[in-house]
Design a protein around this motif. Structure first.
Motif: not given
Length: 207
Positions: A127-134, A117-125
């Motif tokens: 995406i969130i960083d890229r969304c913030q850049d967007f 789950n930590a590996a998946r949450n890292d991936e979600y983070e």
């Protein structure tokens, strides 16, 4: 007299056995217990691209490593097909060795699930960083008044990539990590902001 005592003894034994079976239920399989696909493999040290190739494919799948050369993923038909194909590739094309296991964790299950789950949450983070850049990029477009169809198309393509990225991570989030909702929320924010930007583009450059 002896027959009567013998019958009473049998009844007592049966009663004791019945009570034992009632008090000590036979353990039933836990349907919610996670089963794991484990690929244990070894590839030649040279060329180094072989190890990199296997690592990239396992990372793309979303597998996690327990040890060097030992990767695992929760039981899933698609993942099983991928790991079976990778095993054949390691053996037939790389000259290595590989075995694919299906097993339960007898001890340490919670730790392994947490690692996955930590590996998946890292991936979600990510995406969130890229969304913030967007969102920052859209804000800059508004500040600079870049209301053109070319800019709109570029931003729509970027947003589609973010959605597809999330879909890929969500598909391998077999154990439903906690970080998914935050991505859903920020993607909704991105969509709404992009919609407002598009409306302004059509109003200003619609003719």
């Amino acid at each position: 007299m002896h027959d009567c005592q013998h019958e009473n003894a049998l009844e007592d034994d049966e009663s004791a056995l019945s009570s034992m079976h009632h008090d000590e239920q036979i353990p039933q399989p836990d349907e919610n217990k996670v089963q794991w696909l484990i690929l244990a493999y070894r590839v030649p040290n040279e060329p180094t691209r072989l190890r990199a190739t296997v690592w990239r494919k396992l990372r793309s799948l979303g597998a996690i490593y327990l040890l060097n050369g030992t990767a695992l993923f929760p039981l899933d038909p698609s993942a099983e097909r991928t790991l079976r194909a990778l095993r054949r590739e390691i053996i037939d094309e790389m000259g290595g060795a590989a075995v694919l296991f299906l097993c339960d964790a007898l001890a340490g299950a919670a730790e392994v699930e947490s690692q996955f789950n930590a590996a998946r949450n890292d991936e979600y983070e990510e995406i969130i960083d890229r969304c913030q850049d967007f969102l920052v990029g859209l804000e800059q477009e508004v500040t600079s008044e870049h209301y053109t169809f070319a800019e709109l198309e570029e931003n729509e393509e970027d947003f589609t990539k973010l959605q597809r990225w999330f879909d890929k991570v969500r598909a391998r989030d077999i154990l439903t990590a906690s970080g998914a909702q935050a991505v859903i929320d920020i993607l909704a924010q991105c969509s709404k902001t992009l919609e407002h930007y598009a409306d302004e583009v059509y109003q200003r450059d619609g003719n």
